[in-house]
Design an enzyme around this catalytic site. Sequence first.
Site, PDB file in Angstrom:
ATOM      1  N   ARG A   1       0.444  -1.305  -0.095  1.00  0.00           N
ATOM      2  CA  ARG A   1      -0.288   0.164   0.238  1.00  0.00           C
ATOM      3  C   ARG A   1       0.975   1.206   0.376  1.00  0.00           C
ATOM      4  O   ARG A   1       1.910   1.186   0.579  1.00  0.00           O
ATOM      5  CB  ARG A   1      -0.270  -0.057   0.899  1.00  0.00           C
ATOM      6  CG  ARG A   1      -2.113   1.261   1.267  1.00  0.00           C
ATOM      7  CD  ARG A   1      -2.407   0.811   2.576  1.00  0.00           C
ATOM      8  NE  ARG A   1      -3.296  -0.292   2.537  1.00  0.00           N
ATOM      9  CZ  ARG A   1      -4.487  -0.632   3.977  1.00  0.00           C
ATOM     10  NH1 ARG A   1      -4.058   0.413   5.161  1.00  0.00           N
ATOM     11  NH2 ARG A   1      -5.025  -1.585   4.144  1.00  0.00           N
TER      12      ARG A   1
ATOM     13  N   ARG B   1      -1.978   6.733   9.307  1.00  0.00           N
ATOM     14  CA  ARG B   1      -1.940   6.381   8.152  1.00  0.00           C
ATOM     15  C   ARG B   1      -2.233   7.815   6.992  1.00  0.00           C
ATOM     16  O   ARG B   1      -2.092   8.935   7.565  1.00  0.00           O
ATOM     17  CB  ARG B   1      -3.142   5.690   8.269  1.00  0.00           C
ATOM     18  CG  ARG B   1      -2.984   4.356   8.937  1.00  0.00           C
ATOM     19  CD  ARG B   1      -2.700   2.870   8.677  1.00  0.00           C
ATOM     20  NE  ARG B   1      -1.912   1.820   9.603  1.00  0.00           N
ATOM     21  CZ  ARG B   1      -2.726   0.897   8.808  1.00  0.00           C
ATOM     22  NH1 ARG B   1      -3.604   0.967   8.247  1.00  0.00           N
ATOM     23  NH2 ARG B   1      -3.052  -0.440  10.095  1.00  0.00           N
TER      24      ARG B   1
ATOM     25  N   LYS C   1      -4.313   1.441  14.701  1.00  0.00           N
ATOM     26  CA  LYS C   1      -3.646   3.033  13.602  1.00  0.00           C
ATOM     27  C   LYS C   1      -4.083   4.700  13.514  1.00  0.00           C
ATOM     28  O   LYS C   1      -4.758   4.233  15.060  1.00  0.00           O
ATOM     29  CB  LYS C   1      -4.110   2.013  12.610  1.00  0.00           C
ATOM     30  CG  LYS C   1      -5.632   2.060  12.831  1.00  0.00           C
ATOM     31  CD  LYS C   1      -6.177   1.275  11.571  1.00  0.00           C
ATOM     32  CE  LYS C   1      -6.398   0.203  11.027  1.00  0.00           C
ATOM     33  NZ  LYS C   1      -7.366  -0.671  10.240  1.00  0.00           N
TER      34      LYS C   1
ATOM     35  N   LYS D   1      -5.619   7.925  12.476  1.00  0.00           N
ATOM     36  CA  LYS D   1      -5.438   8.443  11.538  1.00  0.00           C
ATOM     37  C   LYS D   1      -6.121   9.938  11.255  1.00  0.00           C
ATOM     38  O   LYS D   1      -6.887  10.010  11.970  1.00  0.00           O
ATOM     39  CB  LYS D   1      -7.317   8.286  10.385  1.00  0.00           C
ATOM     40  CG  LYS D   1      -6.654   6.684  10.216  1.00  0.00           C
ATOM     41  CD  LYS D   1      -7.709   5.540   9.860  1.00  0.00           C
ATOM     42  CE  LYS D   1      -7.015   3.944   9.337  1.00  0.00           C
ATOM     43  NZ  LYS D   1      -8.507   3.293   8.203  1.00  0.00           N
TER      44      LYS D   1
ATOM     45  N   CYS E   1     -15.687  -2.615  -0.351  1.00  0.00           N
ATOM     46  CA  CYS E   1     -13.787  -2.647  -0.006  1.00  0.00           C
ATOM     47  C   CYS E   1     -13.534  -4.241  -1.133  1.00  0.00           C
ATOM     48  O   CYS E   1     -14.195  -4.647  -1.591  1.00  0.00           O
ATOM     49  CB  CYS E   1     -14.014  -3.330   1.540  1.00  0.00           C
ATOM     50  SG  CYS E   1     -14.852  -5.353   2.121  1.00  0.00           S
TER      51      CYS E   1
ATOM     52  N   CYS F   1      -8.015 -10.391   0.877  1.00  0.00           N
ATOM     53  CA  CYS F   1      -8.547  -9.416   2.717  1.00  0.00           C
ATOM     54  C   CYS F   1      -8.604 -11.137   3.244  1.00  0.00           C
ATOM     55  O   CYS F   1      -9.707 -12.228   3.110  1.00  0.00           O
ATOM     56  CB  CYS F   1      -9.392  -8.564   3.164  1.00  0.00           C
ATOM     57  SG  CYS F   1      -9.313  -8.296   4.899  1.00  0.00           S
TER      58      CYS F   1
ATOM     59  N   CYS G   1     -17.080  -7.597   5.928  1.00  0.00           N
ATOM     60  CA  CYS G   1     -16.519  -7.679   7.045  1.00  0.00           C
ATOM     61  C   CYS G   1     -16.821  -6.549   8.199  1.00  0.00           C
ATOM     62  O   CYS G   1     -16.882  -5.040   7.440  1.00  0.00           O
ATOM     63  CB  CYS G   1     -15.758  -8.259   7.960  1.00  0.00           C
ATOM     64  SG  CYS G   1     -14.213  -7.176   7.829  1.00  0.00           S
TER      65      CYS G   1
ATOM     66  N   CYS H   1     -13.927  -0.969   5.767  1.00  0.00           N
ATOM     67  CA  CYS H   1     -12.740  -0.169   5.538  1.00  0.00           C
ATOM     68  C   CYS H   1     -13.792   0.713   3.857  1.00  0.00           C
ATOM     69  O   CYS H   1     -12.828   1.674   3.669  1.00  0.00           O
ATOM     70  CB  CYS H   1     -11.717  -1.486   4.518  1.00  0.00           C
ATOM     71  SG  CYS H   1     -11.044  -1.944   5.697  1.00  0.00           S
TER      72      CYS H   1
END
Length: 639
Positions: free
Chosen positions: A75, A144, A233, A235, A455, A461, A500, A504
């Site tokens: 990424r 991120r 994470k 953001k 996503c 994934c 899920c 995302c």
Amino acid sequence: MSPTSALPTTKPSKVERLKEQSHQLREPVATELLQDTTHFTEDSTQILKFHGSYQQDNRDNRIKGQEKDYSFMLRTRNPGGFIPPQLYITLDDLADQYGSGTLRATTRQGFQLHGVLKKNLKTVIAAIVKNLGSTLGACGDLNRNVMAPPAPYRNRKDYAYAWDYADRIADLLTPQTGAYYEIWLDGEKVISGEEHPDVVAARQSTNGNGTQNSAVISHPEEPLYGTHYMPRKFKCAVTVPGDNSVDLFSQDVGLVVITDDNGELQGFNVYAGGGLGRTHNKEETFARVADAIGYVDQADIYDLVKAIVATQRDYGDRANRRHARMKYLIHDWGVEKFRTTVESYFGKTLQPLKPLPPFRYEDFLGWHEQGDGQLFLGISVQNGRVKDDGNFRLKTALRHIVEQYQLPMRITPHQNVLLYDIAPAQKLVIQTILSDHGVASVEMLDPLERLSMACPALPTCGLAVTESERVLPSILTRIRTLLKTVGLPDEQFVIRMTGCPNGCARPYLAELGFVGQSPEAYQIWLGADPHQTRLAQPFADRVHVNDLDTVLTPLFVNFRQNRKQGESFGDFCNRVGFDALRQFSMDAVPAAAPSGKAKYRIGVRDAVYTRLKAIAAQKGLSMTDIATQAIDAYLKQEE
Ligand code: SRM
Ligand code: SF4
């Protein structure tokens, strides 16, 4: 207070120990990379994430008893979605040479390359870095990719500030360890752009203004992150008043540029504590929209960001990773305590928020003047997947245009791409290249597709419980058919799907959200506003993909009959309330009430099945729905 001393007394999670033992993100990645294996150990994969890569396997190819079909997702980290032409061409080449042949624009304005083999990881990362890109910190427990509106309005200083400060916040919070360059570039530190001197100074200033706590700690390599980096994470996004293209309320930290009457930067409104990840059936996990924290002058922005990072660094939950995002700290403490603690690192009090106009969804698709005589073009990329597929050859077209005209690109927060600095004389030829390659102009797109996101989910994934990117196009076709059937042929609203509950594609901020709950079944979320300032709520559980129409039809009928003039679908669902929506569904269309998965199986002969399948595809309906309707009609005749 050091982050180490601030570790909670409850046992830190395993990932905390791995970070501690990693020698600032070096091991075990450095050692295992040299081994002739197809994959890393589980411990190593946790550290690999900080370098911008996830170990994955193709879940379509899983065979019991055999080794998984391992590969790696990479990424990019590119604040504000900026991709210079040289980098785009490199990524395009790498996707063909070492990846799955596609590139994927992400919901945080990065590109992902899937399918890279372990033996090629170093070559691919080195090529990205040497061509003005980076993957450092695109994943892992740290800041991120920093988001910013992608629009290149050259006559709008506020947009330019948003780009600048996205870059600067990204630089401020970039990990300082030498691990990345040692492992992937044999120690050669390739820098793709100069850091702003204010950022360098802010990183080096040992104590901000903090009165009680220090945002910067004494650590030889990581003055902000220390040995343990962040608990989870983190953001950030920077935007301008009124522009919610970045989904501001989903961010840990959101900054809104405030300018004076001459357009000069004064400071920032600050929001904190957004986050969407949750787990089904665990009420203690939830999606949350960010709270307004206050206003800060331009000169203090770095100290304030450092203070927020330090608060989460020192007080975030390092024992339970499901409870480790900053949104839980703010939820548990309340905004007041959070603000006071941030101020104790910051050394000043935050000022009251500056008034702002309402936020709006912006996607910047199509052709636009950019304010300096040049043009920009926003190109819709279905679910972010840049690919060639039969007569649709978006990947070839983009490559050709970027190479030929050396155009810079911005990835948008909605998985699309925007090319800019286009001379008006180039407009026609660029438009022709796109249409020759089967790429529809935005005017030709169904608005449902334009406004939707999914996503990646299966097959890459590892956390997906059901499909997302691969099924959303057919579900949109079905929804358009339903809307036509109920008399709303031109209706449009924001639809987002994930495989899920991690969120995302930000489904909890969609007017209609599908969240993977079990194989082939989705939780349906309704009621967010069209501009992503209010969260949706769960409406129906475990709806099998074949039964979505059954749940949606009465909702759309209700919407058509009872909406206020101009009211959007999300606002309607929110106003009417879920009890009333459910009652309407039960009363108006008993047979179509939310029923979950179809209950009974009935066998049909081959020839009937083939005809049923063809008609279902043609009508954009599920086979269950058509079979149920047909049997119902027959039974009525017989009764
Ligand atoms: Fe995400 C994990 C893909 C944006 C919340 N996300 C993953 C992983 C890496 C799966 C994994 O951990 O093994 C997915 C890789 C799939 C694949 O095959 O490529 C993945 N996330 C994505 C992307 C590619 C989705 C997309 O359609 O574009 C986005 C990459 C953004 C980027 O460039 O950095 C992506 N992920 C998001 C967002 C939206 C955002 O950031 O604006 C969220 C919700 C916002 C938030 O963070 O609260 C999001 N991803 C998660 C979570 C849940 C985090 C949580 O707080 O619980 C996970 C799982 C985790 O971290 O444990 C996750
Ligand atoms: Fe994977 Fe879930 Fe994120 Fe989709 S939402 S990419 S299934 S983690």
